[in-house]
Design a protein around this motif. Structure first.
Motif, PDB file in Angstrom:
ATOM      1  N   GLY A 109       1.781   3.802  -9.756  1.00  0.00           N
ATOM      2  CA  GLY A 109       0.756   4.459 -10.558  1.00  0.00           C
ATOM      3  C   GLY A 109       1.225   5.785 -11.114  1.00  0.00           C
ATOM      4  O   GLY A 109       0.940   6.128 -12.272  1.00  0.00           O
ATOM      5  N   HIS A 144      -6.708   3.216  -0.671  1.00  0.00           N
ATOM      6  CA  HIS A 144      -6.414   4.084   0.456  1.00  0.00           C
ATOM      7  C   HIS A 144      -7.669   4.528   1.193  1.00  0.00           C
ATOM      8  O   HIS A 144      -7.589   4.910   2.349  1.00  0.00           O
ATOM      9  N   LEU A 176       2.562   1.167  -3.921  1.00  0.00           N
ATOM     10  CA  LEU A 176       1.671   1.157  -5.076  1.00  0.00           C
ATOM     11  C   LEU A 176       1.393   2.532  -5.677  1.00  0.00           C
ATOM     12  O   LEU A 176       1.406   2.667  -6.909  1.00  0.00           O
ATOM     13  N   PRO A 177       1.158   3.588  -4.887  1.00  0.00           N
ATOM     14  CA  PRO A 177       0.905   4.894  -5.506  1.00  0.00           C
ATOM     15  C   PRO A 177       2.052   5.377  -6.386  1.00  0.00           C
ATOM     16  O   PRO A 177       1.825   5.995  -7.428  1.00  0.00           O
ATOM     17  N   VAL A 235      -5.711   4.275  -6.917  1.00  0.00           N
ATOM     18  CA  VAL A 235      -5.142   4.012  -5.593  1.00  0.00           C
ATOM     19  C   VAL A 235      -6.080   4.555  -4.504  1.00  0.00           C
ATOM     20  O   VAL A 235      -6.086   4.068  -3.381  1.00  0.00           O
ATOM     21  N   HIS A 250       0.820  -1.214   0.000  1.00  0.00           N
ATOM     22  CA  HIS A 250       0.000   0.000   0.000  1.00  0.00           C
ATOM     23  C   HIS A 250       0.854   1.264   0.000  1.00  0.00           C
ATOM     24  O   HIS A 250       0.426   2.296  -0.508  1.00  0.00           O
TER      25      HIS A 250
END
Length: 154
Positions: free
Chosen positions: A41, A122, A37-38, A118, A34
């Motif tokens: 992206g 989140h 991952l952003p 995302v 988590h």
């Protein structure tokens, strides 16, 4: 099942001694996922926006500034201050900022839909109660806008 009302696996022969360790390891990997991952992206969106620019989007330099600022925002709230997850106001500020950056990026190029989704993950990571659903709905609008080709110039 135990009659004491405690853990149903207590005293069972088939309970694995490493189950708690595996669960802790899984949760640690999920938390890292988590946090990372952003950035993936943002990277995918930036590469696609650079090599396949959308008509009517922002020029690449300001778009990259917004993407870099987004990365700094996520780093500050999620990576450098993971203990803030329990602070509802701080996480609400983080999430509103995350969606604001995602909206700016999707407006700059629909390729940033790879970053905007995302918000779904989140929302459950940092929001509570009904706010999760509000965050999911706002994220859905952003992702749908990206999938629809971004904002149209009228």
């Amino acid at each position: 099942m135990t009659s004491s009302g405690g853990d149903p696996t207590t005293g069972r022969d088939d309970a694995m001694p490493g189950d708690d360790d595996r669960l802790a390891n899984w949760r640690a990997r999920e938390a890292r996922f988590h946090r990372v991952l952003p950035y993936g992206g943002l990277l995918v969106g930036s590469l696609l926006a650079a090599f396949a620019p959308a008509p009517g989007g922002l020029p690449m330099p300001p778009t990259l500034v917004i993407a870099a600022t987004s990365a700094c925002w996520i780093t500050w709230f999620v990576t450098l201050h993971p203990a803030w997850r329990g602070q509802h106001r701080a996480m609400a500020v983080y999430y509103v900022g995350l969606l604001t950056f995602a909206a700016l990026l999707v407006a700059a190029s629909p390729w940033y839909g790879f970053f905007a989704w995302v918000g779904f993950l989140h929302a459950f990571l940092v929001l509570n109660g009904r706010w999760r659903f509000a965050g999911m709905a706002a994220t859905a609008v952003l992702v749908a806008t990206a999938q629809g080709g971004g904002l149209t110039a009228s």
